[in-house]
Design a protein around this motif. Sequence first.
Motif, mmCIF file in Angstrom:
data_model
loop_
_atom_site.group_PDB
_atom_site.id
_atom_site.type_symbol
_atom_site.label_atom_id
_atom_site.label_comp_id
_atom_site.label_asym_id
_atom_site.label_seq_id
_atom_site.Cartn_x
_atom_site.Cartn_y
_atom_site.Cartn_z
ATOM 1 N N GLN A 164 0.847 -1.199 0.000
ATOM 2 C CA GLN A 164 0.000 0.000 0.000
ATOM 3 C C GLN A 164 0.874 1.237 0.000
ATOM 4 O O GLN A 164 1.923 1.271 0.655
ATOM 5 C CB GLN A 164 -0.910 0.033 1.221
ATOM 6 C CG GLN A 164 -2.069 -0.939 1.174
ATOM 7 C CD GLN A 164 -3.049 -0.701 2.305
ATOM 8 O OE1 GLN A 164 -2.659 -0.442 3.432
ATOM 9 N NE2 GLN A 164 -4.337 -0.778 1.996
ATOM 10 N N VAL B 37 0.542 5.113 1.049
ATOM 11 C CA VAL B 37 -0.326 6.010 1.814
ATOM 12 C C VAL B 37 0.228 7.426 1.728
ATOM 13 O O VAL B 37 1.373 7.674 2.110
ATOM 14 C CB VAL B 37 -0.430 5.568 3.281
ATOM 15 C CG1 VAL B 37 -1.319 6.535 4.059
ATOM 16 C CG2 VAL B 37 -0.979 4.146 3.367
ATOM 17 N N GLU B 38 -0.593 8.327 1.204
ATOM 18 C CA GLU B 38 -0.194 9.715 1.003
ATOM 19 C C GLU B 38 -0.767 10.605 2.102
ATOM 20 O O GLU B 38 -1.829 10.314 2.661
ATOM 21 C CB GLU B 38 -0.686 10.222 -0.356
ATOM 22 C CG GLU B 38 -0.193 9.422 -1.527
ATOM 23 C CD GLU B 38 -1.288 9.103 -2.509
ATOM 24 O OE1 GLU B 38 -1.002 8.987 -3.715
ATOM 25 O OE2 GLU B 38 -2.450 8.974 -2.081
ATOM 26 N N CYS C 9 4.600 10.255 1.229
ATOM 27 C CA CYS C 9 4.070 8.967 0.788
ATOM 28 C C CYS C 9 4.927 7.869 1.404
ATOM 29 O O CYS C 9 6.155 7.933 1.325
ATOM 30 C CB CYS C 9 4.088 8.869 -0.729
ATOM 31 S SG CYS C 9 3.651 7.249 -1.397
ATOM 32 N N TYR D 164 -0.830 12.078 -6.951
ATOM 33 C CA TYR D 164 -0.719 10.644 -6.716
ATOM 34 C C TYR D 164 0.736 10.249 -6.500
ATOM 35 O O TYR D 164 1.621 10.690 -7.236
ATOM 36 C CB TYR D 164 -1.232 9.860 -7.914
ATOM 37 C CG TYR D 164 -2.689 10.039 -8.237
ATOM 38 C CD1 TYR D 164 -3.110 11.035 -9.099
ATOM 39 C CD2 TYR D 164 -3.648 9.189 -7.687
ATOM 40 C CE1 TYR D 164 -4.454 11.192 -9.415
ATOM 41 C CE2 TYR D 164 -4.994 9.339 -7.997
ATOM 42 C CZ TYR D 164 -5.389 10.338 -8.859
ATOM 43 O OH TYR D 164 -6.712 10.483 -9.163
ATOM 44 N N TYR E 164 2.927 0.396 -8.161
ATOM 45 C CA TYR E 164 1.785 0.678 -7.287
ATOM 46 C C TYR E 164 1.498 2.171 -7.263
ATOM 47 O O TYR E 164 2.391 2.994 -7.457
ATOM 48 C CB TYR E 164 2.058 0.189 -5.857
ATOM 49 C CG TYR E 164 2.130 -1.311 -5.748
ATOM 50 C CD1 TYR E 164 3.326 -1.981 -5.969
ATOM 51 C CD2 TYR E 164 1.001 -2.051 -5.438
ATOM 52 C CE1 TYR E 164 3.398 -3.355 -5.890
ATOM 53 C CE2 TYR E 164 1.056 -3.436 -5.346
ATOM 54 C CZ TYR E 164 2.264 -4.077 -5.578
ATOM 55 O OH TYR E 164 2.323 -5.446 -5.498
ATOM 56 N N TRP E 165 0.216 2.468 -6.980
ATOM 57 C CA TRP E 165 -0.242 3.850 -6.907
ATOM 58 C C TRP E 165 -0.943 4.099 -5.580
ATOM 59 O O TRP E 165 -1.609 3.215 -5.045
ATOM 60 C CB TRP E 165 -1.238 4.148 -8.026
ATOM 61 C CG TRP E 165 -0.645 4.164 -9.385
ATOM 62 C CD1 TRP E 165 -0.510 3.108 -10.235
ATOM 63 C CD2 TRP E 165 -0.095 5.305 -10.067
ATOM 64 N NE1 TRP E 165 0.088 3.525 -11.392
ATOM 65 C CE2 TRP E 165 0.351 4.857 -11.329
ATOM 66 C CE3 TRP E 165 0.058 6.657 -9.733
ATOM 67 C CZ2 TRP E 165 0.939 5.716 -12.254
ATOM 68 C CZ3 TRP E 165 0.645 7.509 -10.650
ATOM 69 C CH2 TRP E 165 1.079 7.025 -11.893
ATOM 70 N N GLY E 166 -0.784 5.330 -5.084
ATOM 71 C CA GLY E 166 -1.586 5.743 -3.952
ATOM 72 C C GLY E 166 -2.968 6.177 -4.408
ATOM 73 O O GLY E 166 -3.239 6.226 -5.615
ATOM 74 N N GLN E 167 -3.806 6.507 -3.457
ATOM 75 C CA GLN E 167 -5.186 6.880 -3.783
ATOM 76 C C GLN E 167 -5.315 8.352 -4.147
ATOM 77 O O GLN E 167 -6.346 8.747 -4.700
ATOM 78 C CB GLN E 167 -6.099 6.561 -2.601
ATOM 79 C CG GLN E 167 -6.281 5.061 -2.371
ATOM 80 C CD GLN E 167 -7.378 4.771 -1.388
ATOM 81 O OE1 GLN E 167 -7.644 5.549 -0.480
ATOM 82 N NE2 GLN E 167 -8.023 3.633 -1.541
ATOM 83 N N GLY E 168 -4.300 9.137 -3.878
ATOM 84 C CA GLY E 168 -4.325 10.544 -4.250
ATOM 85 C C GLY E 168 -4.612 11.459 -3.075
ATOM 86 O O GLY E 168 -5.358 11.103 -2.162
ATOM 87 N N THR E 169 -4.016 12.637 -3.128
ATOM 88 C CA THR E 169 -4.265 13.664 -2.125
ATOM 89 C C THR E 169 -4.486 14.986 -2.851
ATOM 90 O O THR E 169 -3.742 15.326 -3.768
ATOM 91 C CB THR E 169 -3.119 13.749 -1.102
ATOM 92 O OG1 THR E 169 -3.447 14.693 -0.085
ATOM 93 C CG2 THR E 169 -1.794 14.139 -1.738
#
Length: 120
Positions: free
Chosen positions: A3, A5-6, A22, A94, A109-114
Motif C-alpha cells: 500500500q 499512503v499519502e 508517501c 498521486y 503501485y499507486w496511492g489513492q491521491g491527495t
Amino acid sequence: QVQLVESGGGLVQPGGSLRLSCAASGTIFSIGAMGWYRRAPGKQRELVAKITSGVVTTYVDSVKGRFTISRGNAKNTVDLQMNSLQPEDTALYYCNAERVMTSWGTSAYWGQGTQVTVSS
C-alpha cells in the motif's frame, strides 16, 4: 500486499507551501523509482517529479525551482516539498512506486491521491 499512503494535501494560498509525503508498506524487498503525478480538472495525468533509488531526480519544467522531491533513508518513503504554489498547481496528486519487489513478484503501485488546492 503493498500500500502507498499519502498525506499532506490541502488548501493553500498562492505563494504558499505544502509538503506531500508517501509511505510504502508491506513486505517489500526493494523499490525502484518513486514519484509524484498529478491530474488537474480536465487534463491528463502528468509526471510532476521522480526520484530513483540512486536519488537521481526528474522534474516537469513547470515545477523546476519550486518543488523538491526526496526519499527517506529506508527508500520506502518519498516526499514532495512544494513552494511558491500557484493556482495552476491545483490537482489531485498521486504517489507512484515502480518495480516494487515482493515475494509475489515485481509490480508498480499507486496511492489513492491527495488533493492540493491553491486559491485565495
